[in-house]
Design a protein around this motif. Structure first.
Motif, PDB file in Angstrom:
ATOM      1  N   ARG A  24       0.820  -1.169   0.091  1.00 13.60           N
ATOM      2  CA  ARG A  24      -0.017   0.170   0.058  1.00 13.60           C
ATOM      3  C   ARG A  24       0.750   1.290   0.065  1.00 13.60           C
ATOM      4  O   ARG A  24       0.614   2.176  -0.714  1.00 13.60           O
ATOM      5  CB  ARG A  24      -0.969  -0.162   1.238  1.00 13.60           C
ATOM      6  CG  ARG A  24      -2.178  -0.933   1.171  1.00 13.60           C
ATOM      7  CD  ARG A  24      -2.682  -1.069   2.449  1.00 13.60           C
ATOM      8  NE  ARG A  24      -4.090  -1.797   2.447  1.00 13.60           N
ATOM      9  CZ  ARG A  24      -4.054  -3.143   2.531  1.00 13.60           C
ATOM     10  NH1 ARG A  24      -2.957  -4.122   2.383  1.00 13.60           N
ATOM     11  NH2 ARG A  24      -5.302  -3.679   2.530  1.00 13.60           N
ATOM     12  N   PHE A  25       1.869   0.953   0.784  1.00 12.83           N
ATOM     13  CA  PHE A  25       2.684   2.557   0.948  1.00 12.83           C
ATOM     14  C   PHE A  25       3.478   2.796  -0.345  1.00 12.83           C
ATOM     15  O   PHE A  25       3.641   3.976  -0.895  1.00 12.83           O
ATOM     16  CB  PHE A  25       3.828   2.263   1.851  1.00 12.83           C
ATOM     17  CG  PHE A  25       4.713   3.342   2.062  1.00 12.83           C
ATOM     18  CD1 PHE A  25       4.470   4.506   2.993  1.00 12.83           C
ATOM     19  CD2 PHE A  25       5.834   3.413   1.551  1.00 12.83           C
ATOM     20  CE1 PHE A  25       5.368   5.543   3.232  1.00 12.83           C
ATOM     21  CE2 PHE A  25       7.057   4.368   1.706  1.00 12.83           C
ATOM     22  CZ  PHE A  25       6.408   5.625   2.404  1.00 12.83           C
ATOM     23  N   VAL A  26       4.074   1.571  -1.015  1.00 15.72           N
ATOM     24  CA  VAL A  26       4.779   1.916  -2.393  1.00 15.72           C
ATOM     25  C   VAL A  26       3.626   2.393  -3.371  1.00 15.72           C
ATOM     26  O   VAL A  26       4.050   3.445  -4.095  1.00 15.72           O
ATOM     27  CB  VAL A  26       5.475   0.626  -2.765  1.00 15.72           C
ATOM     28  CG1 VAL A  26       5.735   0.639  -4.265  1.00 15.72           C
ATOM     29  CG2 VAL A  26       6.355   0.115  -1.984  1.00 15.72           C
ATOM     30  N   ASP A  27       2.558   1.879  -3.578  1.00 13.79           N
ATOM     31  CA  ASP A  27       1.556   2.308  -4.314  1.00 13.79           C
ATOM     32  C   ASP A  27       1.254   3.817  -4.187  1.00 13.79           C
ATOM     33  O   ASP A  27       0.967   4.408  -5.060  1.00 13.79           O
ATOM     34  CB  ASP A  27       0.272   1.439  -4.453  1.00 13.79           C
ATOM     35  CG  ASP A  27       0.473  -0.012  -5.106  1.00 13.79           C
ATOM     36  OD1 ASP A  27       1.462  -0.124  -5.723  1.00 13.79           O
ATOM     37  OD2 ASP A  27      -0.357  -0.828  -4.771  1.00 13.79           O
ATOM     38  N   TRP A  28       1.138   4.173  -2.755  1.00 12.86           N
ATOM     39  CA  TRP A  28       0.514   5.326  -2.312  1.00 12.86           C
ATOM     40  C   TRP A  28       1.746   6.610  -2.752  1.00 12.86           C
ATOM     41  O   TRP A  28       1.123   7.425  -3.369  1.00 12.86           O
ATOM     42  CB  TRP A  28       0.142   5.164  -0.954  1.00 12.86           C
ATOM     43  CG  TRP A  28      -0.102   6.832  -0.228  1.00 12.86           C
ATOM     44  CD1 TRP A  28      -1.303   7.336  -0.657  1.00 12.86           C
ATOM     45  CD2 TRP A  28       0.661   7.642   0.352  1.00 12.86           C
ATOM     46  NE1 TRP A  28      -1.216   8.648   0.086  1.00 12.86           N
ATOM     47  CE2 TRP A  28       0.059   8.825   0.635  1.00 12.86           C
ATOM     48  CE3 TRP A  28       2.021   7.490   0.695  1.00 12.86           C
ATOM     49  CZ2 TRP A  28       0.737   9.687   1.353  1.00 12.86           C
ATOM     50  CZ3 TRP A  28       2.706   8.601   1.473  1.00 12.86           C
ATOM     51  CH2 TRP A  28       1.809   9.605   1.716  1.00 12.86           C
ATOM     52  N   ILE A  29       2.681   6.095  -2.624  1.00 11.98           N
ATOM     53  CA  ILE A  29       3.925   7.327  -2.802  1.00 11.98           C
ATOM     54  C   ILE A  29       4.276   7.499  -4.240  1.00 11.98           C
ATOM     55  O   ILE A  29       4.715   8.610  -4.400  1.00 11.98           O
ATOM     56  CB  ILE A  29       5.060   6.959  -1.869  1.00 11.98           C
ATOM     57  CG1 ILE A  29       5.849   8.081  -1.475  1.00 11.98           C
ATOM     58  CG2 ILE A  29       6.304   5.906  -2.410  1.00 11.98           C
ATOM     59  CD1 ILE A  29       7.105   7.921  -0.477  1.00 11.98           C
ATOM     60  N   LEU A  30       3.746   6.469  -4.916  1.00 10.28           N
ATOM     61  CA  LEU A  30       4.022   6.892  -6.363  1.00 10.28           C
ATOM     62  C   LEU A  30       2.842   7.420  -7.139  1.00 10.28           C
ATOM     63  O   LEU A  30       2.945   7.614  -8.165  1.00 10.28           O
ATOM     64  CB  LEU A  30       4.396   5.245  -7.213  1.00 10.28           C
ATOM     65  CG  LEU A  30       5.582   4.470  -6.542  1.00 10.28           C
ATOM     66  CD1 LEU A  30       5.788   3.323  -7.027  1.00 10.28           C
ATOM     67  CD2 LEU A  30       6.719   5.467  -7.014  1.00 10.28           C
ATOM     68  N   ALA A  31       1.695   7.290  -6.563  1.00  9.97           N
ATOM     69  CA  ALA A  31       0.425   7.770  -6.973  1.00  9.97           C
ATOM     70  C   ALA A  31       0.540   9.442  -7.338  1.00  9.97           C
ATOM     71  O   ALA A  31       1.073  10.102  -6.769  1.00  9.97           O
ATOM     72  CB  ALA A  31      -0.613   7.535  -5.947  1.00  9.97           C
ATOM     73  N   PRO A  32      -0.073   9.681  -8.209  1.00  6.80           N
ATOM     74  CA  PRO A  32      -0.168  11.357  -8.879  1.00  6.80           C
ATOM     75  C   PRO A  32      -0.393  11.978  -7.681  1.00  6.80           C
ATOM     76  O   PRO A  32       0.200  13.263  -7.507  1.00  6.80           O
ATOM     77  CB  PRO A  32      -0.965  11.203  -9.857  1.00  6.80           C
ATOM     78  CG  PRO A  32      -1.138   9.931 -10.507  1.00  6.80           C
ATOM     79  CD  PRO A  32      -0.921   9.125  -9.236  1.00  6.80           C
ATOM     80  N   GLU A  33      -1.367  11.904  -6.788  1.00  9.45           N
ATOM     81  CA  GLU A  33      -1.898  12.537  -5.851  1.00  9.45           C
ATOM     82  C   GLU A  33      -0.708  12.820  -4.786  1.00  9.45           C
ATOM     83  O   GLU A  33      -0.467  13.909  -4.202  1.00  9.45           O
ATOM     84  CB  GLU A  33      -3.025  12.233  -5.135  1.00  9.45           C
ATOM     85  CG  GLU A  33      -4.266  11.960  -5.968  1.00  9.45           C
ATOM     86  CD  GLU A  33      -4.101  10.696  -6.853  1.00  9.45           C
ATOM     87  OE1 GLU A  33      -5.342  10.378  -7.652  1.00  9.45           O
ATOM     88  OE2 GLU A  33      -3.455   9.859  -6.663  1.00  9.45           O
ATOM     89  N   THR A  34      -0.134  11.986  -4.391  1.00 13.05           N
ATOM     90  CA  THR A  34       1.104  12.021  -3.321  1.00 13.05           C
ATOM     91  C   THR A  34       2.231  12.555  -4.106  1.00 13.05           C
ATOM     92  O   THR A  34       2.941  13.523  -3.358  1.00 13.05           O
ATOM     93  CB  THR A  34       1.582  10.459  -2.932  1.00 13.05           C
ATOM     94  OG1 THR A  34       0.235   9.900  -2.489  1.00 13.05           O
ATOM     95  CG2 THR A  34       2.474  10.786  -1.554  1.00 13.05           C
ATOM     96  N   GLN A  35       2.442  12.665  -5.366  1.00  8.52           N
ATOM     97  CA  GLN A  35       3.514  13.391  -5.906  1.00  8.52           C
ATOM     98  C   GLN A  35       3.458  14.394  -6.039  1.00  8.52           C
ATOM     99  O   GLN A  35       4.290  15.484  -5.990  1.00  8.52           O
ATOM    100  CB  GLN A  35       3.728  12.558  -7.342  1.00  8.52           C
ATOM    101  CG  GLN A  35       4.208  11.092  -7.479  1.00  8.52           C
ATOM    102  CD  GLN A  35       5.626  10.981  -7.346  1.00  8.52           C
ATOM    103  OE1 GLN A  35       6.541  11.296  -8.374  1.00  8.52           O
ATOM    104  NE2 GLN A  35       6.108  10.378  -6.116  1.00  8.52           N
ATOM    105  N   GLU A  36       2.107  14.794  -6.290  1.00  9.82           N
ATOM    106  CA  GLU A  36       1.632  16.319  -6.076  1.00  9.82           C
ATOM    107  C   GLU A  36       2.173  16.924  -4.772  1.00  9.82           C
ATOM    108  O   GLU A  36       2.693  18.223  -4.600  1.00  9.82           O
ATOM    109  CB  GLU A  36       0.197  16.755  -6.419  1.00  9.82           C
ATOM    110  CG  GLU A  36       0.051  16.324  -7.926  1.00  9.82           C
ATOM    111  CD  GLU A  36      -1.483  16.522  -8.207  1.00  9.82           C
ATOM    112  OE1 GLU A  36      -2.274  17.125  -7.224  1.00  9.82           O
ATOM    113  OE2 GLU A  36      -1.945  16.188  -9.547  1.00  9.82           O
ATOM    114  N   LEU A  37       1.815  16.311  -3.583  1.00  3.47           N
ATOM    115  CA  LEU A  37       1.959  16.535  -2.374  1.00  3.47           C
ATOM    116  C   LEU A  37       3.580  16.733  -2.225  1.00  3.47           C
ATOM    117  O   LEU A  37       3.774  17.869  -1.486  1.00  3.47           O
ATOM    118  CB  LEU A  37       1.450  15.659  -1.386  1.00  3.47           C
ATOM    119  CG  LEU A  37       0.103  15.355  -1.076  1.00  3.47           C
ATOM    120  CD1 LEU A  37      -0.269  14.251  -0.344  1.00  3.47           C
ATOM    121  CD2 LEU A  37      -0.477  16.618  -0.085  1.00  3.47           C
TER     122      LEU A  37
END
Length: 301
Positions: A269-282
């Motif tokens: 979950r963490f890997v998918d989340w930190i690579l997701a566009p929303e987190t990349q914007e953060l």
């Protein structure tokens, strides 16, 4: 009456003739085909059931000292109902935690060393997350003259520090920053420094920056940690912009084959989340409001 019976007999023969023909050819009529069942696509956000809600994240001190983790992790924890335990150490120690099975996921910045863990089967696939750069900071007086004579040439800058025997504080902790620093002493022609002007702290980036400020010494740091601390220290950027100082961060889940204690469902979950566009914007937003520039630049593919 005979005419009527004859007509009836002819009619019956005509009606039964197709059935006789169908049976006489030795084959039965093919049954109607049923439509093939439609396979349901697997949901993209479907994960293995989460039974353990604690995630151990081994990471470098720069992600903690800069404030990035405090900025983004609460969102992840709330989204997935996970409690993330952060172990912020030098990259070498963070990677060793993966080898020893003492962490679930790793966020570090020593790409070649990280890829060794993947090749050895200690972790699963590695992904680029973000980057910034290393800089050389020193006292405002700049006694070795880096800002004037080598503003963007790190090899020349290191040679000037050694030539002037100007105090330099090294992390000395086998971190990604320390590994990069040692390679630069070699490429500058200085070799491995061992004189009194060279101090090995064995500390994280934040502590080394404080030491360098107190000692009026030079040090190499990631830009994010320096910007987060610059108001509390007497250090200026004296060298920046050399392409050699590029600083890439990567993420990888520890191989669950290391044991049942590895919380791979949470790591996934963490890997998918930190690579997701929303987190990349953060990540791209972090630091802009306070420092006028981002501290990290997202580059997940």
């Amino acid at each position: 009456m005979k005419f009527n019976k004859l007509n009836l007999l002819i009619l019956l023969i005509l009606l039964t003739l197709p059935l006789v023909t169908a049976c006489s050819n030795g084959s039965e009529p093919a049954p109607a085909e049923e439509p093939a069942p439609v396979e349901e696509p697997e949901a993209a956000d479907e994960y293995e059931e989460l039974t353990n809600t604690e995630l151990i994240l081994a990471t470098t001190t720069s992600t903690e000292n800069s404030g990035l983790l405090d900025f983004i992790l609460p969102i992840f924890n709330e989204m997935f109902g996970i409690e993330t335990k952060v172990v912020a150490v030098g990259t070498g120690a963070a990677l060793q935690m993966g080898v020893d099975g003492e962490a679930d996921v790793i966020l570090a910045h020593a790409k070649a060393n990280e890829e060794e863990l993947v090749a050895n089967g200690d972790t699963l696939e590695r992904f680029d997350v973000m980057y910034n750069d290393f800089i050389i900071v020193g006292p405002p007086s700049d006694p070795a003259g880096l800002s004037e004579n080598a503003p963007a040439d790190v090899n020349a800058g290191y040679a000037l520090i050694a030539e002037n025997q100007a105090p330099f504080v090294s992390r000395g902790d086998n971190s990604g920053t320390h590994i990069m620093e040692l390679s630069l002493w070699e490429s500058s022609g200085v070799g491995a420094p061992s004189e009194d002007w060279y101090v090995e702290a064995g500390q994280g980036m934040g502590d080394v920056i404080l030491m360098a400020s107190e000692m009026e010494a030079y040090t190499m740091t990631d830009r994010a940690t320096y910007l987060a601390m610059k108001d509390d220290v007497e250090l200026d950027i004296v060298l920046e912009g050399d392409e050699t100082l590029f600083n890439q961060y990567g993420v990888m889940a520890v191989n669950p084959d290391k044991g049942d204690h590895i919380n791979y469902p949470a790591a996934e979950r963490f890997v998918d989340w930190i690579l997701a566009p929303e987190t990349q914007e953060l990540i791209a937003e972090f630091g802009v409001e306070e420092y006028g520039e981002p501290l990290f630049f997202p580059n997940a593919k």
